[in-house]
Scaffold this active site. Structure first.
Site, PDB file in Angstrom:
ATOM      1  N   LYS A  13     -14.176   4.993   4.846  1.00  0.00           N
ATOM      2  CA  LYS A  13     -14.436   6.018   3.823  1.00  0.00           C
ATOM      3  C   LYS A  13     -15.919   6.064   3.467  1.00  0.00           C
ATOM      4  O   LYS A  13     -16.470   7.116   3.161  1.00  0.00           O
ATOM      5  CB  LYS A  13     -13.609   5.706   2.562  1.00  0.00           C
ATOM      6  CG  LYS A  13     -13.756   6.750   1.457  1.00  0.00           C
ATOM      7  CD  LYS A  13     -12.682   6.593   0.405  1.00  0.00           C
ATOM      8  CE  LYS A  13     -12.955   5.430  -0.511  1.00  0.00           C
ATOM      9  NZ  LYS A  13     -13.966   5.745  -1.545  1.00  0.00           N
ATOM     10  N   ARG A  73      -7.894   4.278   8.795  1.00  0.00           N
ATOM     11  CA  ARG A  73      -7.915   3.017   8.065  1.00  0.00           C
ATOM     12  C   ARG A  73      -7.694   1.832   8.997  1.00  0.00           C
ATOM     13  O   ARG A  73      -7.163   0.803   8.594  1.00  0.00           O
ATOM     14  CB  ARG A  73      -6.864   3.029   6.947  1.00  0.00           C
ATOM     15  CG  ARG A  73      -7.156   4.086   5.899  1.00  0.00           C
ATOM     16  CD  ARG A  73      -6.416   3.901   4.595  1.00  0.00           C
ATOM     17  NE  ARG A  73      -4.996   3.728   4.797  1.00  0.00           N
ATOM     18  CZ  ARG A  73      -4.330   2.583   4.615  1.00  0.00           C
ATOM     19  NH1 ARG A  73      -4.965   1.507   4.219  1.00  0.00           N
ATOM     20  NH2 ARG A  73      -3.039   2.526   4.809  1.00  0.00           N
ATOM     21  N   HIS A  85       0.856  -1.183   0.000  1.00  0.00           N
ATOM     22  CA  HIS A  85       0.000   0.000   0.000  1.00  0.00           C
ATOM     23  C   HIS A  85       0.892   1.233   0.000  1.00  0.00           C
ATOM     24  O   HIS A  85       1.834   1.320   0.777  1.00  0.00           O
ATOM     25  CB  HIS A  85      -0.924   0.007   1.223  1.00  0.00           C
ATOM     26  CG  HIS A  85      -2.077  -0.921   1.062  1.00  0.00           C
ATOM     27  ND1 HIS A  85      -1.906  -2.275   0.944  1.00  0.00           N
ATOM     28  CD2 HIS A  85      -3.401  -0.694   0.964  1.00  0.00           C
ATOM     29  CE1 HIS A  85      -3.096  -2.842   0.800  1.00  0.00           C
ATOM     30  NE2 HIS A  85      -4.014  -1.909   0.809  1.00  0.00           N
TER      31      HIS A  85
END
EC number: 4.1.1.31
Length: 970
Positions: free
Chosen positions: A606, A647, A177
């Site tokens: 999100k 996250r 990531h």
């Protein structure tokens, strides 16, 4: 400690250390050396800066720090404008140098903090249960303390603890990531700076050592400063894989056996007089680097093949070194009959072999050294394993046969186990339990592939392939079929024998790519791979489609298929989806009582905001565990957590201990993403602490589960989650001009210039927030220190609960004090507020947002303040982080640097976006670039920039600096 009175108006600070001592609170503990460490590093850097670029630049950097420190101390927003005026008129090269200097000083402050934390650990004066950042957390789960506590306080017998450990597996999954914003070149230099600082403060250091270390420290600080901080090209997936594997090579490889020995010691100290068996999978490592093709067109079948072969080469290299060390160690002649017969067979079949490509033991080994004969043969096969992988990587073919190399872990383990048994039979168990045991444990942990590569793909891509097949066969469009028909057809094909994939199937590039990936799975050894993960999974047909494609492409040992549930609606329906899957007889026969499910923290946050996502993740895990129990399936949950709280990030052991009861049961997978890899595995002691945290917390969760929430807590959480989601979406989804505001008020549109990952920032070009990946979404709000995705909706939820019934305020306090899940959720939110600053967010609005949108930004900042106040009331705290003075002290130290970079970033964005913005040029600061007619070398590093000279590099440096200061990126 210097006096803490504020400096007089005419007083000039000649060292940043003087200003630091006005700001930083007194010692937090007797062993607190943070200020001392930081002052040493920063003073060294400022001297280097002056030597290289002259006193004017040094003085300017100090003045910027002092103005920022004034703002941090008093909250006077006029100081931000004063700082902006200083920064905007800089010549291009000076702007880059100033941004680079502040970034470098911030990195040094982080290093000082890391050394201070390691110092406190060594002194065993660690504060338990704090909420510091993951990488430098003062939080701990000590394996020895955990084992003793389970026996003495929880009432478990030593044998029960031993059995639980033998059946426990923690699988840490390295992912590419794009959140590691620092270059590896700089990370390595930082490690050397950290080591110099640690050694300088050792008790037994001599004057000569001190002088040499001081020279080395200055050399490394200067080398880091003279290195370009910016990646000038986007990394490839192969480069990301090499980056990830460097941690395996440098710290994890030796760290695993060292940690397992500590587990042996901890077991001995509770009365277990046997070692943890080497064939116990206590720790495993996997990777997504080169296997995660979801939304990343750069991860092709060829890339997947390359990274698997490269990993096998790396593994063989590491094993060859270990075997040669063992050949020196096992010089004994006594052995059991079984080993003697094998050694004689190998000796006679090898002839007078001379292997000139070995440095050690290159001639034929005599039969009176039987262990060396056996290990020499193992080394030969490892050499062939490495060379075969090298040939396949280079040209796709190899003259070395698979039979002359190792192709399975069992084949590799057998001669090593033979040596171990022989030593034990001959009374040499103490020798067997040395390096040989370490090697056996490494083989069982890392296998022949070093890490197992997960494959991840979006469900729609599989639908495309199946649809192409059914359309070509003339039986209709699979895409248009309802779920029942899809399942019926897939199962009939899976139960049948006929080949389904026609050779003349018309294929788009995307379809060829998906099929090509399955062919790679069929070609390479099965032990190269972990599970096949389907993102955006919604139905059983998504899983069955992958099972069918594996069969059609000839995958001999099909990969376990793992659905990933990440959006809020998918998490809500996940238990029902899993139950429908378990109700399929064919599938139950296939999985043999084991299923893995992945839950995604990023996209759920999100989609609905952090509070709602956290609660829905909690409920989904509980309910899926109950479904699995009903069907007699052992469920392993795979947690897709990022580094930031937005996250799913946070200190490891707290995250594990706050999971619902009966959801881990000794088996857990967790992603280790981006910058978190460096924080967890960048140094040997960090690797040890990481393995300890995961192991101890997983064991404790199973043997001493957290409390289940009371019915009234659940009811209140359900109600608050609905309100939080509505509030969050009313802003992020329904507010007509939110996307415009977001893109104006943050550096989101400029994020891609950082080149911090191979993956595009969006799943699809164009579109709004829904198409934006979670990392740039969180990254953008982290940069402005507003952290909107983490707190938005939380205040409204609290307010709703209290307005509905004033007694709910006491219920919320009770939840905070008694329920680990709720406490961790709120404490992590408090940590985010400690790092946030609505005044800084307001500066971005003032400079970058359209006039008619500024009231909207003001409303959001008011909600931020209201949410923070409610949070503190529920937690019973007067001030932010009052319970964690260590983190508070570190933030006070870092914040003036971050504020300077924030102001620099906001004004640089203004200059990039508004060509009419007027600045007053300042005379050059650096003596190196004093000639205004000669373009500075710094500016020429980025000749392709579409912006005026220096602006893009300055912007990127501020992004990297703020990420370093927040100790998170995305």
């Amino acid at each position: 400690m210097a006096s803490t009175k504020a400096p007089g108006p005419g007083e000039k600070h000649h060292s940043i250390d003087a200003q630091l001592r006005q700001l930083v609170p007194g010692k937090v503990s007797e062993d607190d050396k943070l200020i001392e460490y930081d002052a040493l590093l920063v003073d060294r850097f400022l001297n280097i800066l002056q030597d290289l670029h002259g006193p004017s630049l040094r003085e300017f950097v100090q003045e910027c720090y002092e103005v920022s420190a004034d703002y941090e101390g008093k909250g006077d927003t006029t100081k931000l404008g004063e700082l902006g005026a200083k920064l905007t008129g800089l010549a291009p090269a000076d702007a880059i140098l100033v941004a680079s200097s502040i970034l470098h000083m911030l990195n040094l402050a982080n290093l000082a903090e890391e050394v201070q934390i390691a110092h406190r650990r060594r002194n065993s004066k660690l504060k338990k249960g704090g909420f510091a950042d993951e990488g430098s957390a003062t939080t701990e789960s000590d394996i020895e303390e955990t084992l003793k506590r389970l026996v003495s306080e929880v009432g478990k017998s030593p044998e029960e603890v031993f059995e639980a450990l033998k059946n426990q597996t923690v699988d840490l999954v390295f992912t590419a990531h794009p959140t590691q914003s620092a270059r590896r070149s700089l990370l390595q230099k930082n490690a050397r700076i950290r080591n110099c600082l640690t050694q300088l403060n050792a008790k037994d250091i001599t004057d000569d050592d001190k002088q040499e270390l001081d020279e080395a420290l200055q050399r490394e600080i200067q080398a880091a400063f003279r290195t370009d901080e910016i990646r000038r090209a986007q990394p490839t997936p192969q480069a990301e894989m090499r980056y990830g594997m460097s941690y395996i090579h440098e710290t994890v490889w030796k760290g695993v056996p060292k940690f397992l020995r500590r587990v042996d010691t901890a077991l001995k100290n509770i009365g277990i007089n046997e070692r943890l068996p080497y064939n116990v999978s206590l720790i495993r490592f996997s990777s997504w680097m080169g296997g995660d093709r979801d939304g990343n067109p750069r991860v092709t079948p060829e890339v997947t093949r390359d990274v698997c072969l490269l990993a096998r080469m790396m593994a063989a290299n590491l094993y060859i070194d270990q075997i040669e060390e063992l050949m020196f160690e096992l010089s004994m002649w006594r052995c059991n009959d079984e080993l003697r017969v094998r050694a004689e067979e190998l000796h006679s079949s090898s002839g007078s072999k001379v292997t000139k490509y070995y440095i050690e033991f290159w001639k034929q080994i005599p039969p009176n050294e039987p262990y060396r004969v056996i290990l020499g043969h193992v080394r030969d096969k490892l050499y062939n394993t490495r060379e075969r992988a090298r040939h396949l990587l280079a040209s796709g073919v190899s003259e070395i046969s698979a039979e002359s190399s190792f192709t399975s872990i069992e084949e590799f383990l057998e001669p090593l186990e033979l040596c171990y048994k022989s030593l034990c039979d001959c009374g040499d168990k103490a020798i067997a339990d040395g390096s040989l045991l370490d090697l056996l444990r490494q083989v069982f942990t890392f296998g022949l592939s070093l890490v197992k590569l997960d494959i991840r793909q979006e469900s729609e891509r599989h639908t495309d392939v199946i649809d192409a097949i059914t359309t070509h066969l003339g039986i209709g469009s699979y895409r248009e079929w309802p779920e029942d028909k899809r399942q019926e057809w897939l199962l009939s094909e899976l139960r049948g024998k006929r080949p389904l994939l026609p050779p003349d199937l018309p294929q788009t590039d995307e379809i060829a790519d998906v099929i090509g990936a399955f062919h790679v799975l069929a070609e390479l050894p099965p032990d190269s791979f972990g599970p096949y993960i389907i993102s955006m999974a919604t139905a059983p047909s998504d899983v069955l489609a992958v099972e069918l494609l594996q069969r059609e492409c000839g995958v001999r040992q099909p990969l376990p298929v793992v659905p990933l549930f990440e959006r809020l609606a998918d998490l809500q329906s996940a238990p029902a989806s899993v139950e429908r899957l378990f109700s399929v007889d064919w599938y139950m026969d296939r999985i043999k009582g084991k299923q893995q499910v992945m839950v995604g923290y990023s996209d759920s946050g999100k989609d609905a905001g952090r509070l709602s996502a956290a609660w829905q993740l909690y409920r989904a895990q509980e309910e899926m565990a109950q479904v699995a129990k009903r069907y007699g399936v052992k469920l392993t949950l795979f947690h897709g957590r990022g580094g930031t709280v937005g996250r799913g990030g946070g200190p490891t052991h707290l995250a594990i201990l706050s999971q619902p009861p009966d959801t881990i049961n000794g088996s857990i997978r967790v992603t280790v993403q981006g910058e978190v890899i460096e924080f967890c595995f960048g140094e040997e002691h960090l690797c040890f602490q990481t393995l300890q945290r995961f192991t101890a917390a997983t064991l404790e969760h199973g043997m001493h589960p957290p409390v289940s929430p009371k019915p009234e807590w659940r009811k209140l959480m359900d109600e608050m989650a609905v309100v939080a989601t509505e509030e969050y979406r009313s802003v992020v989804v329904k507010e007509a001009r939110f996307v415009e505001y977001f893109r104006s008020a943050t550096p989101e549109t400029e994020y891609g210039r950082m080149n911090i990952g191979s993956r595009p920032a969006k799943r699809r070009p164009g579109g709004g927030i829904t198409t934006l990946r979670a990392i740039p979404w969180i990254f953008s709000w982290t940069q402005t220190r507003f952290h909107l995705p983490v707190w938005l909706g939380v205040g409204a939820a609290f307010k709703f609960a209290i307005d509905k019934d004033v007694r709910n305020f006491q219920v919320l306090k009770e939840m905070y004090n008694e329920w680990p899940f709720f406490r961790v959720t709120l404490d992590l939110l408090e940590m985010v507020f400690a790092k946030g600053d609505p005044g800084i967010a307001g500066l971005y609005d003032e400079l970058l947002v359209a006039e008619e949108l500024k009231p909207f930004g003001k409303q959001l900042r008011d909600k931020y303040v209201e949410t923070q106040q409610l949070l503190l009331q529920i937690a019973g705290h007067k001030d932010i982080l009052e319970g964690d003075p260590f983190l508070k002290q570190g933030l006070v130290l870092r914040n003036p640097y971050i504020t300077t970079l924030n102001v620099f970033q906001a004004y640089t964005l203004k200059r990039i976006r508004d060509p009419n913005f007027k600045v007053t040029p300042q005379p050059p600061l650096s003596k190196e670039f004093a000639d205004e007619n000669k373009p500075a070398g710094l500016v020429k590093l980025n000749p392709a920039s579409e912006y005026p000279p220096g602006l893009e590099d300055t912007l990127i440096l501020t992004m990297k600096g703020i990420a370093a200061g927040m100790q998170n990126t995305g």
